[in-house]
Design a protein around this motif. Structure first.
Motif, PDB file in Angstrom:
ATOM      1  N   ALA A   1       0.826  -1.218   0.000  1.00 23.33           N
ATOM      2  CA  ALA A   1       0.000   0.000   0.000  1.00 23.33           C
ATOM      3  C   ALA A   1       0.857   1.265   0.000  1.00 23.33           C
ATOM      4  CB  ALA A   1      -0.924  -0.013   1.220  1.00 23.33           C
ATOM      5  N   GLN A   2       2.081   1.152   0.458  1.00 20.30           N
ATOM      6  CA  GLN A   2       2.977   2.310   0.495  1.00 20.30           C
ATOM      7  C   GLN A   2       3.767   2.504  -0.788  1.00 20.30           C
ATOM      8  OE1 GLN A   2       5.681   2.711   3.793  1.00 20.30           O
ATOM      9  NE2 GLN A   2       4.402   1.430   5.108  1.00 20.30           N
ATOM     10  N   ALA A   3       3.837   1.450  -1.595  1.00 20.32           N
ATOM     11  CA  ALA A   3       4.711   1.500  -2.772  1.00 20.32           C
ATOM     12  C   ALA A   3       4.193   2.502  -3.812  1.00 20.32           C
ATOM     13  CB  ALA A   3       4.817   0.110  -3.400  1.00 20.32           C
ATOM     14  N   VAL A   4       5.130   3.163  -4.465  1.00 17.06           N
ATOM     15  CA  VAL A   4       4.778   4.080  -5.554  1.00 17.06           C
ATOM     16  C   VAL A   4       5.233   3.449  -6.865  1.00 17.06           C
ATOM     17  CG1 VAL A   4       5.131   6.377  -6.526  1.00 17.06           C
ATOM     18  CG2 VAL A   4       5.042   6.067  -4.039  1.00 17.06           C
ATOM     19  N   TYR A   5       4.353   3.510  -7.847  1.00 23.56           N
ATOM     20  CA  TYR A   5       4.647   2.907  -9.154  1.00 23.56           C
ATOM     21  C   TYR A   5       5.638   3.797  -9.906  1.00 23.56           C
ATOM     22  CZ  TYR A   5       3.646   0.348 -13.472  1.00 23.56           C
ATOM     23  OH  TYR A   5       3.732  -0.407 -14.612  1.00 23.56           O
ATOM     24  N   GLY A   6       6.754   3.227 -10.294  1.00 18.69           N
ATOM     25  CA  GLY A   6       7.883   4.030 -10.755  1.00 18.69           C
ATOM     26  C   GLY A   6       7.888   4.407 -12.224  1.00 18.69           C
TER      27      GLY A   6
ATOM     28  N   LYS B   1       8.939  11.482  -5.549  1.00 12.30           N
ATOM     29  CA  LYS B   1       9.887  12.310  -4.789  1.00 12.30           C
ATOM     30  C   LYS B   1       9.913  11.912  -3.314  1.00 12.30           C
ATOM     31  CE  LYS B   1       9.753  16.549  -7.595  1.00 12.30           C
ATOM     32  NZ  LYS B   1      11.133  16.565  -8.087  1.00 12.30           N
ATOM     33  N   LYS B   2       8.766  11.481  -2.807  1.00 11.82           N
ATOM     34  CA  LYS B   2       8.703  11.168  -1.375  1.00 11.82           C
ATOM     35  C   LYS B   2       8.639   9.667  -1.103  1.00 11.82           C
ATOM     36  CE  LYS B   2       5.737  14.862  -1.583  1.00 11.82           C
ATOM     37  NZ  LYS B   2       4.342  15.219  -1.505  1.00 11.82           N
ATOM     38  N   ALA B   3       8.784   8.875  -2.140  1.00  9.72           N
ATOM     39  CA  ALA B   3       8.596   7.435  -1.956  1.00  9.72           C
ATOM     40  C   ALA B   3       9.722   6.801  -1.152  1.00  9.72           C
ATOM     41  CB  ALA B   3       8.505   6.753  -3.329  1.00  9.72           C
ATOM     42  N   ARG B   4       9.362   5.821  -0.355  1.00  7.94           N
ATOM     43  CA  ARG B   4      10.355   4.994   0.341  1.00  7.94           C
ATOM     44  C   ARG B   4      10.537   3.671  -0.400  1.00  7.94           C
ATOM     45  NH1 ARG B   4       7.735   4.183   5.888  1.00  7.94           N
ATOM     46  NH2 ARG B   4       9.805   3.582   6.615  1.00  7.94           N
ATOM     47  N   LEU B   5       9.511   3.250  -1.091  1.00  7.61           N
ATOM     48  CA  LEU B   5       9.559   1.997  -1.851  1.00  7.61           C
ATOM     49  C   LEU B   5       8.950   2.245  -3.231  1.00  7.61           C
ATOM     50  CD1 LEU B   5       9.806  -1.083  -2.319  1.00  7.61           C
ATOM     51  CD2 LEU B   5       7.618  -1.350  -1.111  1.00  7.61           C
TER      52      LEU B   5
ATOM     53  N   ASN C   1      14.365   6.846 -11.383  1.00  5.97           N
ATOM     54  CA  ASN C   1      13.578   6.919 -10.152  1.00  5.97           C
ATOM     55  C   ASN C   1      14.458   7.282  -8.955  1.00  5.97           C
ATOM     56  OD1 ASN C   1      10.953   6.404 -11.122  1.00  5.97           O
ATOM     57  ND2 ASN C   1      11.378   4.203 -11.253  1.00  5.97           N
ATOM     58  N   MET C   2      15.647   6.715  -8.893  1.00  7.38           N
ATOM     59  CA  MET C   2      16.567   7.059  -7.804  1.00  7.38           C
ATOM     60  C   MET C   2      16.888   8.547  -7.831  1.00  7.38           C
ATOM     61  SD  MET C   2      20.511   5.794  -7.155  1.00  7.38           S
ATOM     62  CE  MET C   2      21.202   6.947  -8.374  1.00  7.38           C
ATOM     63  N   ASN C   3      17.169   9.062  -9.007  1.00  4.38           N
ATOM     64  CA  ASN C   3      17.450  10.503  -9.104  1.00  4.38           C
ATOM     65  C   ASN C   3      16.303  11.331  -8.540  1.00  4.38           C
ATOM     66  OD1 ASN C   3      19.973  10.127 -10.284  1.00  4.38           O
ATOM     67  ND2 ASN C   3      19.215  10.357 -12.396  1.00  4.38           N
ATOM     68  N   ILE C   4      15.087  10.919  -8.862  1.00  3.52           N
ATOM     69  CA  ILE C   4      13.920  11.647  -8.349  1.00  3.52           C
ATOM     70  C   ILE C   4      13.835  11.528  -6.827  1.00  3.52           C
ATOM     71  CG2 ILE C   4      11.390  11.720  -8.357  1.00  3.52           C
ATOM     72  CD1 ILE C   4      11.553  10.714 -11.302  1.00  3.52           C
ATOM     73  N   MET C   5      14.031  10.322  -6.330  1.00  5.17           N
ATOM     74  CA  MET C   5      13.925  10.092  -4.884  1.00  5.17           C
ATOM     75  C   MET C   5      14.968  10.881  -4.093  1.00  5.17           C
ATOM     76  SD  MET C   5      13.413   5.955  -5.095  1.00  5.17           S
ATOM     77  CE  MET C   5      12.866   5.493  -3.450  1.00  5.17           C
ATOM     78  N   PHE C   6      16.136  11.122  -4.718  1.00  5.78           N
ATOM     79  CA  PHE C   6      17.200  11.844  -4.021  1.00  5.78           C
ATOM     80  C   PHE C   6      17.288  13.304  -4.467  1.00  5.78           C
ATOM     81  CE2 PHE C   6      18.230   7.501  -3.072  1.00  5.78           C
ATOM     82  CZ  PHE C   6      18.801   7.553  -1.809  1.00  5.78           C
ATOM     83  N   ASP C   7      16.249  13.738  -5.144  1.00  6.65           N
ATOM     84  CA  ASP C   7      16.156  15.147  -5.533  1.00  6.65           C
ATOM     85  C   ASP C   7      17.343  15.599  -6.380  1.00  6.65           C
ATOM     86  OD1 ASP C   7      14.435  17.251  -5.500  1.00  6.65           O
ATOM     87  OD2 ASP C   7      15.419  18.254  -3.818  1.00  6.65           O
ATOM     88  N   LEU C   8      17.810  14.711  -7.208  1.00  5.09           N
ATOM     89  CA  LEU C   8      18.892  15.037  -8.153  1.00  5.09           C
ATOM     90  C   LEU C   8      18.266  15.400  -9.498  1.00  5.09           C
ATOM     91  CD1 LEU C   8      21.205  11.991  -7.371  1.00  5.09           C
ATOM     92  CD2 LEU C   8      21.395  14.316  -6.459  1.00  5.09           C
ATOM     93  N   PRO C   9      19.051  16.033 -10.359  1.00  8.35           N
ATOM     94  CA  PRO C   9      18.537  16.215 -11.721  1.00  8.35           C
ATOM     95  C   PRO C   9      18.133  14.847 -12.287  1.00  8.35           C
ATOM     96  CG  PRO C   9      20.561  17.452 -11.419  1.00  8.35           C
ATOM     97  CD  PRO C   9      20.386  16.620 -10.179  1.00  8.35           C
TER      98      PRO C   9
END
Lengths: 339, 339, 339, 339
Positions: C126-131, C141-145, C319-327
């Motif tokens: 339920a917490q997962a965000v579709y990438g 941006k705020k996803a943990r999974l 997706n990693m770039n988005i999660m870590f607020d990188l370009p």
């Protein structure tokens, strides 16, 4: 021989077995009676090889002597070590046998045992005839057991033998840089034949350590450097062979020696232009050319064949034709498939 | 050098031109300013090479000195004979030039003229530095005109030079059996690069008569037998090289000589296991291995690289980095693409 | 985020794992700290994938939470069913997780369980965000999974979603005829990925029964006919998609809908001419085109991407770039490899 | 018919001409008397196609009516527009003619003229019999001029015709997603058949605009959406065909309709499992399967053949056998080549 030749194939699920079926379906006197397997008994060979479905359907059975002892001809397509376990009983039962494996290829048992393993049937080995028709035709006519040559070996020997016999060359100078399609590696699952290991790739393997090297050395009577390499294609061998000559010759001189030897051979063609792999694809022909480079003392030979046909199952059918006193080309004259 | 390197590519529509663009797009200090063509002026290079579209768009123009004389760096990707027509005016205008063609590769003009044609710029030729960084790094730092080596030549020289320099071998014994992907043959339409001529095929060409042979001979100082062959793949060269030694050595002895030479080289890797074509695909690395076979006197070398990268455009960028006193690896360290 | 991102890859010996390594080696802020395996602990990943050798060497270890719980980011490259066993403990330890498998792709657990198996971590699901960044960027941006989409799914969804959302079409009419290179089938040994089963071949499989079908249906909100097919190449997906429209449109109308949606997207390119598989090879770009045929009511979409990059590991890095607020494009803008 | 059939091939240097030679060399009653060309007169066909060398040698000549008017059978392998210039004079001279081109394939001249060009021989067109033996066998027996169907057309028609005739389906719903090897594009030099444009690639072309579309529509009596695509292989067509049914059926229902129609056909095989491209390679067989997906209303058909054999030259030989009252399978029963 009246009527058809009743044929068995022992170890029919490998590529050489399926290729025998493909070729024998075009042979007017062949009748496939029995296909054996150790792993797939009860299955239809056409289920394993769907390309056969439109023409062929036959259930695989386990090998039993009783099933095959009344046949005229058995082809053995087993890994080395296995053929010598059954060839004697077949021959003794009066069946003509062609072994596509290595067990009976060496006149010198020590050479076999060094390359492969302990030999279990040395007496039978003494009776075997080496199945290279261009050099052993007379003995093949009377053979009860034929040892079909290796694929690389056929390509290399057909090119080298006339040169070694007919020209002054430097012993120990022969280098065979050979390239083969993947079917030479068989159908078993291995990481190195996964599609993605081979596609867009090319690689050398068993450098100076391939078991076909001593077989070539037996045939030509000299040591060679042999480097096999894997082409990202299904079928075919192209061997580029280097021989240092003792005298300066022209390309035409070298071609003349080859033409003289193979003038009347139905399945060896000496060609002026370098043959390409596809020229032999699917056919029983071996195409050979020669070129002298540098100052005249270096010979480059090119030899091309289909490893599953002239390099294995086609040559086996050619040997069968000889053993049964049929026209040697029967069922084997189809041209290559191209493009 | 402050700011970016302003770059022109003369003859940008061939594979080496497009490959330069691909590589320079990843180079942090490269700025592609001008792409010239004789046949496609007014077109976008990304229209000819759609793989560039997502990253790049630039209109091709006809070559004019005025368009490029204020650039820092020009890569010339023209057929032999054409580079020597324009390199002098570029160099004299103060532009640094790397010629990916053959016009300035030969110190001995007679050797060039025998293999190619009459040389039109002998004085400029005397100034050119041969662009094999592993052997000419110091001179490349100050070069105004660099002659980028041939693709087969790079593969063969990097493997052979340490051996020829460091081991006792039999002069005249070297045989180079080389295999290349189709991109070495260029993009022009020819029957022998039609898909159906190459697919499932393999063939030798220009046996003992390829123009890279005298270039290799220049580099190693000995004559060689050179047989190029066409692999049914897009990229990559694998050269299998045979050298007769004067003494009996172990595989480890031969590898040690190679490792000693290339220990600190960023783009040459000496490996224990035979490298395969794919190991270098798309990368600027050259992978070399060695094996002693037979009784110890025969050395087999394997050398692998991507003909469009370390064999052409990547090596050119490496040379550019040296000429502009940048880290030699800048923009070039991407690993190969696999699978 | 100060300093580099400390990264672990769980299940690193498969193709998506090796592709992550390839891509992360070009990412300026990535630091690969841990590679886990169930089958090859103690081996160097570069021994399994020699193409990595020139750039990379790292020993594989068995997965233990203690080994990875202090990392910033873990990519899970495990078969379905295995990810859900470890994702919860990783997320709960504060590690950001991207799962390249299917376990967290379905909002509707029943759909997951019908296609795959019983779900073991419904709360985490339920917490997962579709990438798929083009549609879920804000939540990512705020996803943990993050649940990284399937390869076919990405190709189909990116082409279809704007059409389904923006044009009047006939529900139930969508047909996706998809073709994929072999790397989609993974590295494990199977008869159907033996070189000789694939080379010169082409085949359909799992017709109407592939697990990516319900995932596509979830994304676009309609049922589809989905036929996956195996191309004899290493990489790449080309999906030909058929949609019956309720109104007569021009090709330009359809292209306009796509362009409107993807105008500012860095990795989706809408192109006028049909994209080909090679246009995306090795890159993170998805290329889409459209054509209206017949009387104006039939839309044909073409969508191309590299299944290992935008279809798997490249999208994961995006997706990693988005999660870590990188370009979002960091480390991912390399053009395709061609030829 | 006593003795052999004296045969001419007009336009013999293309792939269909060479394929006719390959097939006729295995036909016991065929005698190739004359090969014509517009571009290569005086050359040996085996020089252009070295794969023929071991079996065949014949000099190409320019076409003259006098050279061919006494033959029994002429195959015309010319581009459209050229056949109709010579077919009438051949037929009027009493020669039986099979045209492998498009000029006589359309009963409706307007349809031909819209897709191709102005028709120059409408009266002869009225006499032509469409050469799909499975549907026109009776008329073919007496035909003087046979129009051999297109390759895509044969694959699509054989799969679709029994369905369209035997099941309730939604008119206008048929989609043909077809994939072909490169030999369908011919031997002429074009950028899009350069090895490097095709290798590792896959692409759609002439979407909704291919000339085989109206020919398929003529055969089945309905409009279709037709998308041809280029596979990176030498030979073979696999058509994936989608038909919307008006009723819910099972896969077995659909297979039964196909089996019923083709039960006694020698060259069409209805198979349970999806046929693959290689199953037909080099053979004259067409393999068809069917699957119902979704809720039962969507039919997926798969049809596989070799575009140069059942899709061109093999079907032409089959038609010849019918015209000369020979067993229809004569010379055509060889199984596919595999692996």
């Amino acid at each position: 021989m009246s009527g058809k030749i009743k044929i068995g194939i022992v170890g029919a699920t490998g590529y050489t077995g399926a290729e025998l079926v493909r070729l024998l379906l075009d042979h007017p006197l062949a009748e496939i009676r029995c296909l054996t397997t150790t792993s797939a008994a009860g299955q239809d060979l056409a289920g394993i090889y769907p390309f056969l479905r439109p023409r062929f359907s036959q259930t695989l059975v386990e090998y039993k002597l009783d099933e095959v002892k009344n046949l005229d001809m058995v082809f053995i397509c087993l890994p080395h070590g296995k053929s010598m376990e059954i060839a004697p009983e077949l021959v003794n039962a009066g069946v003509k046998v062609i072994d596509l494996g290595a067990d009976f290829r060496f006149r010198d048992l020590a050479a076999y045992e060094q390359a492969y393993q302990k030999h279990a049937a040395p007496e039978m080995n003494a009776q075997a005839v080496y199945g290279l028709p261009e050099y052993h035709r007379a003995r093949l006519k009377k053979a009860r057991l034929v040892a079909n040559p290796g694929c690389y070996v056929t390509a290399a020997t057909l090119a080298l033998k006339p040169i070694v016999d007919g020209l002054a060359y430097l012993p120990g100078s022969i280098i065979i840089d050979a390239k083969s399609g993947v079917s030479g590696a068989g159908r078993a699952l291995r990481q190195d034949t996964h599609f993605l290991e081979v596609y867009t790739n090319f690689s050398a393997y068993k450098i100076g350590a391939h078991r076909h090297q001593p077989e070539i050395e037996q045939n030509i009577g000299d040591s060679v450097v042999f480097v096999p390499q894997l082409l990202p294609v299904n079928r075919g061998i192209l061997a580029t062979i280097y021989v240092k000559l003792r005298e300066k010759l022209s390309t035409e001189d070298a071609l003349a020696v080859l033409r003289q030897k193979y003038r009347d051979e139905p399945f060896v063609r000496v060609v002026d232009e370098p043959p390409t792999l596809k020229d032999a694809l699917g056919s029983n022909y071996c195409l050979i050319s020669a070129k002298i480079v540098g100052d005249g003392g270096q010979l480059v030979l090119l030899s091309v064949l289909d490893n599953l046909v002239k390099g294995a199952s086609g040559q086996a059918v050619q040997n069968m034709n000889i053993m049964f006193d049929l026209p040697e080309t029967m069922g084997l004259e189809r041209p290559a498939l191209n493009p």
